[in-house]
Design a protein around this motif. Structure first.
Motif, PDB file in Angstrom:
ATOM      1  N   TYR A 104       0.818  -1.214   0.000  1.00  0.00           N
ATOM      2  CA  TYR A 104       0.000   0.000   0.000  1.00  0.00           C
ATOM      3  C   TYR A 104       0.852   1.264   0.000  1.00  0.00           C
ATOM      4  CZ  TYR A 104      -3.519   3.383   1.473  1.00  0.00           C
ATOM      5  OH  TYR A 104      -4.336   4.484   1.539  1.00  0.00           O
ATOM      6  N   LYS A 105       1.795   1.359   0.907  1.00  0.00           N
ATOM      7  CA  LYS A 105       2.600   2.587   1.033  1.00  0.00           C
ATOM      8  C   LYS A 105       3.507   2.817  -0.172  1.00  0.00           C
ATOM      9  CE  LYS A 105       2.504   2.916   5.985  1.00  0.00           C
ATOM     10  NZ  LYS A 105       2.330   4.149   6.629  1.00  0.00           N
ATOM     11  N   ALA A 106       3.963   1.745  -0.807  1.00  0.00           N
ATOM     12  CA  ALA A 106       4.859   1.882  -1.951  1.00  0.00           C
ATOM     13  C   ALA A 106       4.109   2.244  -3.234  1.00  0.00           C
ATOM     14  CB  ALA A 106       5.627   0.579  -2.161  1.00  0.00           C
ATOM     15  N   ARG A 107       2.844   1.856  -3.329  1.00  0.00           N
ATOM     16  CA  ARG A 107       2.105   2.041  -4.577  1.00  0.00           C
ATOM     17  C   ARG A 107       1.065   3.151  -4.555  1.00  0.00           C
ATOM     18  NH1 ARG A 107       1.869  -3.270  -7.564  1.00  0.00           N
ATOM     19  NH2 ARG A 107       4.007  -3.983  -7.372  1.00  0.00           N
ATOM     20  N   ILE A 108       0.848   3.767  -3.405  1.00  0.00           N
ATOM     21  CA  ILE A 108      -0.183   4.804  -3.289  1.00  0.00           C
ATOM     22  C   ILE A 108       0.457   6.110  -2.835  1.00  0.00           C
ATOM     23  CG2 ILE A 108      -2.344   5.481  -2.157  1.00  0.00           C
ATOM     24  CD1 ILE A 108      -2.579   2.987  -3.928  1.00  0.00           C
ATOM     25  N   LEU A 109       0.114   7.188  -3.536  1.00  0.00           N
ATOM     26  CA  LEU A 109       0.486   8.529  -3.105  1.00  0.00           C
ATOM     27  C   LEU A 109      -0.819   9.279  -2.882  1.00  0.00           C
ATOM     28  CD1 LEU A 109       2.546  10.823  -2.619  1.00  0.00           C
ATOM     29  CD2 LEU A 109       2.339  11.362  -5.055  1.00  0.00           C
ATOM     30  N   GLU A 110      -1.067   9.652  -1.644  1.00  0.00           N
ATOM     31  CA  GLU A 110      -2.280  10.397  -1.309  1.00  0.00           C
ATOM     32  C   GLU A 110      -1.870  11.811  -0.942  1.00  0.00           C
ATOM     33  OE1 GLU A 110      -5.968  10.524   1.870  1.00  0.00           O
ATOM     34  OE2 GLU A 110      -4.328   9.129   2.196  1.00  0.00           O
ATOM     35  N   MET A 111      -2.498  12.774  -1.610  1.00  0.00           N
ATOM     36  CA  MET A 111      -2.189  14.172  -1.347  1.00  0.00           C
ATOM     37  C   MET A 111      -3.471  14.971  -1.245  1.00  0.00           C
ATOM     38  SD  MET A 111       0.924  14.837  -3.977  1.00  0.00           S
ATOM     39  CE  MET A 111       1.119  16.493  -3.373  1.00  0.00           C
ATOM     40  N   ASN A 112      -3.459  15.950  -0.371  1.00  0.00           N
ATOM     41  CA  ASN A 112      -4.573  16.873  -0.299  1.00  0.00           C
ATOM     42  C   ASN A 112      -4.185  18.082  -1.136  1.00  0.00           C
ATOM     43  OD1 ASN A 112      -6.481  18.864   0.415  1.00  0.00           O
ATOM     44  ND2 ASN A 112      -6.868  17.783   2.337  1.00  0.00           N
ATOM     45  N   ALA A 113      -4.817  18.206  -2.301  1.00  0.00           N
ATOM     46  CA  ALA A 113      -4.446  19.243  -3.255  1.00  0.00           C
ATOM     47  C   ALA A 113      -4.769  20.648  -2.760  1.00  0.00           C
ATOM     48  CB  ALA A 113      -5.126  18.983  -4.596  1.00  0.00           C
ATOM     49  N   SER A 114      -5.605  20.777  -1.739  1.00  0.00           N
ATOM     50  CA  SER A 114      -5.864  22.121  -1.220  1.00  0.00           C
ATOM     51  C   SER A 114      -4.674  22.625  -0.406  1.00  0.00           C
ATOM     52  CB  SER A 114      -7.136  22.149  -0.379  1.00  0.00           C
ATOM     53  OG  SER A 114      -6.972  21.397   0.791  1.00  0.00           O
ATOM     54  N   ASP A 115      -3.896  21.712   0.173  1.00  0.00           N
ATOM     55  CA  ASP A 115      -2.692  22.095   0.907  1.00  0.00           C
ATOM     56  C   ASP A 115      -1.491  22.218  -0.025  1.00  0.00           C
ATOM     57  OD1 ASP A 115      -4.170  21.971   3.239  1.00  0.00           O
ATOM     58  OD2 ASP A 115      -3.585  19.900   3.660  1.00  0.00           O
ATOM     59  N   GLU A 116      -1.370  21.263  -0.938  1.00  0.00           N
ATOM     60  CA  GLU A 116      -0.239  21.206  -1.861  1.00  0.00           C
ATOM     61  C   GLU A 116      -0.793  21.336  -3.268  1.00  0.00           C
ATOM     62  OE1 GLU A 116       2.711  18.147   0.173  1.00  0.00           O
ATOM     63  OE2 GLU A 116       0.702  17.328  -0.038  1.00  0.00           O
ATOM     64  N   ARG A 117      -0.995  22.561  -3.704  1.00  0.00           N
ATOM     65  CA  ARG A 117      -1.762  22.750  -4.926  1.00  0.00           C
ATOM     66  C   ARG A 117      -1.023  23.467  -6.048  1.00  0.00           C
ATOM     67  NH1 ARG A 117      -5.968  27.295  -2.779  1.00  0.00           N
ATOM     68  NH2 ARG A 117      -4.409  28.830  -2.254  1.00  0.00           N
ATOM     69  N   GLY A 118       0.233  23.812  -5.846  1.00  0.00           N
ATOM     70  CA  GLY A 118       0.956  24.580  -6.849  1.00  0.00           C
ATOM     71  C   GLY A 118       1.644  23.721  -7.893  1.00  0.00           C
ATOM     72  N   ILE A 119       2.158  24.367  -8.896  1.00  0.00           N
ATOM     73  CA  ILE A 119       2.815  23.681 -10.010  1.00  0.00           C
ATOM     74  C   ILE A 119       4.092  22.961  -9.557  1.00  0.00           C
ATOM     75  CG2 ILE A 119       4.123  25.698 -10.772  1.00  0.00           C
ATOM     76  CD1 ILE A 119       3.479  24.725 -13.678  1.00  0.00           C
ATOM     77  N   ASP A 120       4.766  23.492  -8.541  1.00  0.00           N
ATOM     78  CA  ASP A 120       5.992  22.846  -8.056  1.00  0.00           C
ATOM     79  C   ASP A 120       5.708  21.460  -7.481  1.00  0.00           C
ATOM     80  OD1 ASP A 120       7.494  25.040  -8.795  1.00  0.00           O
ATOM     81  OD2 ASP A 120       7.329  26.005  -6.832  1.00  0.00           O
ATOM     82  N   ILE A 121       4.591  21.312  -6.807  1.00  0.00           N
ATOM     83  CA  ILE A 121       4.209  20.007  -6.251  1.00  0.00           C
ATOM     84  C   ILE A 121       3.985  19.011  -7.386  1.00  0.00           C
ATOM     85  CG2 ILE A 121       2.385  18.775  -4.994  1.00  0.00           C
ATOM     86  CD1 ILE A 121       4.268  20.388  -3.192  1.00  0.00           C
ATOM     87  N   VAL A 122       3.319  19.451  -8.451  1.00  0.00           N
ATOM     88  CA  VAL A 122       3.075  18.566  -9.596  1.00  0.00           C
ATOM     89  C   VAL A 122       4.398  18.183 -10.233  1.00  0.00           C
ATOM     90  CG1 VAL A 122       2.004  18.360 -11.864  1.00  0.00           C
ATOM     91  CG2 VAL A 122       0.772  19.495 -10.014  1.00  0.00           C
ATOM     92  N   ARG A 123       5.263  19.148 -10.444  1.00  0.00           N
ATOM     93  CA  ARG A 123       6.546  18.889 -11.110  1.00  0.00           C
ATOM     94  C   ARG A 123       7.472  18.007 -10.283  1.00  0.00           C
ATOM     95  NH1 ARG A 123       7.716  24.968 -13.207  1.00  0.00           N
ATOM     96  NH2 ARG A 123       6.461  24.883 -15.100  1.00  0.00           N
ATOM     97  N   GLU A 124       7.474  18.195  -8.982  1.00  0.00           N
ATOM     98  CA  GLU A 124       8.412  17.454  -8.144  1.00  0.00           C
ATOM     99  C   GLU A 124       7.809  16.168  -7.578  1.00  0.00           C
ATOM    100  OE1 GLU A 124       9.630  20.318  -5.225  1.00  0.00           O
ATOM    101  OE2 GLU A 124      10.307  21.725  -6.768  1.00  0.00           O
ATOM    102  N   LYS A 125       6.830  16.307  -6.740  1.00  0.00           N
ATOM    103  CA  LYS A 125       6.310  15.168  -5.995  1.00  0.00           C
ATOM    104  C   LYS A 125       5.482  14.215  -6.871  1.00  0.00           C
ATOM    105  CE  LYS A 125       4.758  14.648  -1.248  1.00  0.00           C
ATOM    106  NZ  LYS A 125       4.160  15.305  -0.103  1.00  0.00           N
ATOM    107  N   ILE A 126       4.494  14.752  -7.573  1.00  0.00           N
ATOM    108  CA  ILE A 126       3.589  13.907  -8.354  1.00  0.00           C
ATOM    109  C   ILE A 126       4.310  13.285  -9.544  1.00  0.00           C
ATOM    110  CG2 ILE A 126       1.496  13.900  -9.766  1.00  0.00           C
ATOM    111  CD1 ILE A 126       0.352  16.006  -7.841  1.00  0.00           C
ATOM    112  N   LYS A 127       5.041  14.075 -10.290  1.00  0.00           N
ATOM    113  CA  LYS A 127       5.734  13.559 -11.477  1.00  0.00           C
ATOM    114  C   LYS A 127       6.780  12.514 -11.090  1.00  0.00           C
ATOM    115  CE  LYS A 127       8.253  14.986 -15.580  1.00  0.00           C
ATOM    116  NZ  LYS A 127       8.867  16.103 -16.299  1.00  0.00           N
ATOM    117  N   THR A 128       7.518  12.756 -10.020  1.00  0.00           N
ATOM    118  CA  THR A 128       8.535  11.798  -9.566  1.00  0.00           C
ATOM    119  C   THR A 128       7.892  10.461  -9.197  1.00  0.00           C
ATOM    120  OG1 THR A 128       9.893  13.605  -8.737  1.00  0.00           O
ATOM    121  CG2 THR A 128      10.369  11.406  -7.878  1.00  0.00           C
ATOM    122  N   PHE A 129       6.789  10.505  -8.478  1.00  0.00           N
ATOM    123  CA  PHE A 129       6.097   9.271  -8.094  1.00  0.00           C
ATOM    124  C   PHE A 129       5.501   8.591  -9.325  1.00  0.00           C
ATOM    125  CE2 PHE A 129       2.485   6.761  -6.584  1.00  0.00           C
ATOM    126  CZ  PHE A 129       3.068   6.045  -5.560  1.00  0.00           C
TER     127      PHE A 129
END
Length: 186
Positions: A104-129
């Motif tokens: 579960y922890k290795a295959r799921i990334l759960e994020m609250n987009a209201s807290d982390e909602r900028g383009i940097d989060i998408v480019r770094e955290k989401i894209k990397t995962f």
């Protein structure tokens, strides 16, 4: 059935007369406390459905998701509706049903987009995962498909630039990652 007395957990004080009836003694006030772990857990977390089949009042959604679990195939998902209707609970239950507690922890990334909602989060955290490949690991008793899931809660709060970057990420990595977007307002 009634649980054995030793497994019943209450919180508060029991007066002498009641404690005698319960077999706890009878000459003094007995203080019984709830275990600390359950006190620390919020009510909504304690009673959140753990399995897709535990979800109530959503028979069509449950049957569709159970079918997706059986087939080890899942499309990108969009859950929307008023706050408190179980959108996040369904997404988390689906993820648990697919991967089990080990992966579960290795295959799921759960994020609250209201807290982390900028383009940097998408480019770094989401894209990397999203771009990381998935191995052939599996857990007995769970389908363990060869894709990861990114759950974006409150995705409607993301900035326009972040949404544009997310679109490109979804297009590029949909072969190894599925996206589940949860919105209050569409």
């Amino acid at each position: 059935t009634i649980a054995p007395r030793s497994s019943v957990k209450l919180s508060g004080e029991v007066p002498p007369k009641m404690s005698k009836m319960m077999g706890l003694g009878g000459d003094r006030v007995v203080k019984i406390e709830e275990p600390k772990a359950s006190r620390a857990l919020p009510w909504v977390e304690r009673y959140r459905p753990k399995n897709v089949s535990d979800v109530s009042s959503q028979e069509a959604v449950v049957s569709t998701l159970l079918s997706a679990i059986e087939q080890k195939a899942m499309p990108h998902l969009l859950f929307y509706g008023p706050p408190g209707t179980g959108k996040t609970s369904v997404a988390l239950a689906l993820a648990r049903a697919l991967y089990g507690p080990v992966l579960y922890k290795a295959r799921i990334l759960e994020m609250n987009a209201s807290d982390e909602r900028g383009i940097d989060i998408v480019r770094e955290k989401i894209k990397t995962f999203a771009q990381a490949s998935v191995g052939k690991q599996s857990t007995p008793g769970y389908p363990c498909p060869t894709f990861k899931i990114i759950i974006l809660d409150e995705a409607d709060a993301m900035t326009k630039d972040a949404q544009a970057a997310l679109r490109r990420t979804i297009e590029n990595y949909s072969n190894v990652t599925r996206f589940c977007m949860i919105c209050n307002y569409v």
